[in-house]
Design a protein around this motif. Structure first.
Motif, PDB file in Angstrom:
ATOM      1  N   LYS A  40       0.541  -1.279  -0.021  1.00  0.00           N
ATOM      2  CA  LYS A  40      -0.029  -0.123   0.078  1.00  0.00           C
ATOM      3  C   LYS A  40       1.002   1.113  -0.127  1.00  0.00           C
ATOM      4  O   LYS A  40       1.916   1.202   0.844  1.00  0.00           O
ATOM      5  CB  LYS A  40      -0.913  -0.016   1.130  1.00  0.00           C
ATOM      6  N   GLY A  41       0.469   2.339  -0.683  1.00  0.00           N
ATOM      7  CA  GLY A  41       1.326   3.399  -1.098  1.00  0.00           C
ATOM      8  C   GLY A  41       2.383   3.485  -2.269  1.00  0.00           C
ATOM      9  O   GLY A  41       2.710   4.382  -2.380  1.00  0.00           O
ATOM     10  N   ASP A  42       2.479   2.457  -2.908  1.00  0.00           N
ATOM     11  CA  ASP A  42       3.487   2.121  -3.910  1.00  0.00           C
ATOM     12  C   ASP A  42       2.733   2.975  -5.078  1.00  0.00           C
ATOM     13  O   ASP A  42       1.528   2.747  -5.224  1.00  0.00           O
ATOM     14  CB  ASP A  42       3.832   0.783  -4.154  1.00  0.00           C
ATOM     15  N   VAL A  72      -1.627   5.455  -6.931  1.00  0.00           N
ATOM     16  CA  VAL A  72      -1.052   5.068  -5.778  1.00  0.00           C
ATOM     17  C   VAL A  72      -1.957   3.826  -5.364  1.00  0.00           C
ATOM     18  O   VAL A  72      -3.124   3.884  -5.454  1.00  0.00           O
ATOM     19  CB  VAL A  72      -0.967   6.081  -4.539  1.00  0.00           C
ATOM     20  N   SER A  75      -3.744   1.966  -2.868  1.00  0.00           N
ATOM     21  CA  SER A  75      -4.727   2.422  -2.016  1.00  0.00           C
ATOM     22  C   SER A  75      -5.308   1.326  -1.033  1.00  0.00           C
ATOM     23  O   SER A  75      -5.584   1.436   0.071  1.00  0.00           O
ATOM     24  CB  SER A  75      -6.024   3.474  -2.238  1.00  0.00           C
ATOM     25  N   ASN A  84       7.641   3.738  -3.578  1.00  0.00           N
ATOM     26  CA  ASN A  84       6.717   4.119  -2.525  1.00  0.00           C
ATOM     27  C   ASN A  84       6.683   5.753  -2.498  1.00  0.00           C
ATOM     28  O   ASN A  84       7.476   6.405  -2.309  1.00  0.00           O
ATOM     29  CB  ASN A  84       7.244   3.783  -1.189  1.00  0.00           C
ATOM     30  N   LEU A 116       4.197   7.330  -0.250  1.00  0.00           N
ATOM     31  CA  LEU A 116       3.718   7.711   1.055  1.00  0.00           C
ATOM     32  C   LEU A 116       4.775   7.762   2.104  1.00  0.00           C
ATOM     33  O   LEU A 116       5.800   7.125   1.922  1.00  0.00           O
ATOM     34  CB  LEU A 116       2.738   6.805   1.375  1.00  0.00           C
TER      35      LEU A 116
END
Length: 114
Positions: free
Chosen positions: A61-63, A81, A83, A112, A114
């Motif tokens: 998550k965030g990639d 991104v 989610s 990433n 985030l």
């Protein structure tokens, strides 16, 4: 009958009479759907399948990813991104696109954000 003098129509009202309208609401959308050319899902080679699996094992998550995937008879592209990512359910969400792993045709990871 006596002719009554007509009042001039305001300019703002005059323009409304020339505005386009659709007598059959939803017809344009229905025709666009009908025009869609549906294709069959392509079978991936073992090599490509392994490469996709390798990339999916590295995603979280965030990639930021770019994906080409099969959905309802056509191939779509999504970039953004991640989610939601669930390896057990074998699906992820990118920019409101819920994508099952088995429908991925191509995927590229950028890192990433985030």
């Amino acid at each position: 009958m006596a002719n009554k003098p007509r009042l001039k129509m305001p300019v703002s009202e005059r323009a409304k009479q020339f505005m386009p309208f659709s007598a059959l609401k939803g017809l344009d959308e229905a025709l666009r759907q009908k025009e869609k050319v549906l294709v069959e899902k392509k079978e991936l080679s073992e090599e490509v399948s392994e490469e996709i699996s390798y990339i999916l094992n590295d995603i979280k998550k965030g990639d930021f990813v770019k994906v080409v995937f099969f959905h309802e008879g056509e191939y779509l592209s999504a970039e953004g991104v991640v989610s939601f990512f669930d390896a057990t359910e074998k699906r992820m969400t990118i920019v409101k696109n819920d994508i099952e792993f088995e429908n991925i045709y191509r995927i590229k990871k950028r890192g990433n954000l985030l």
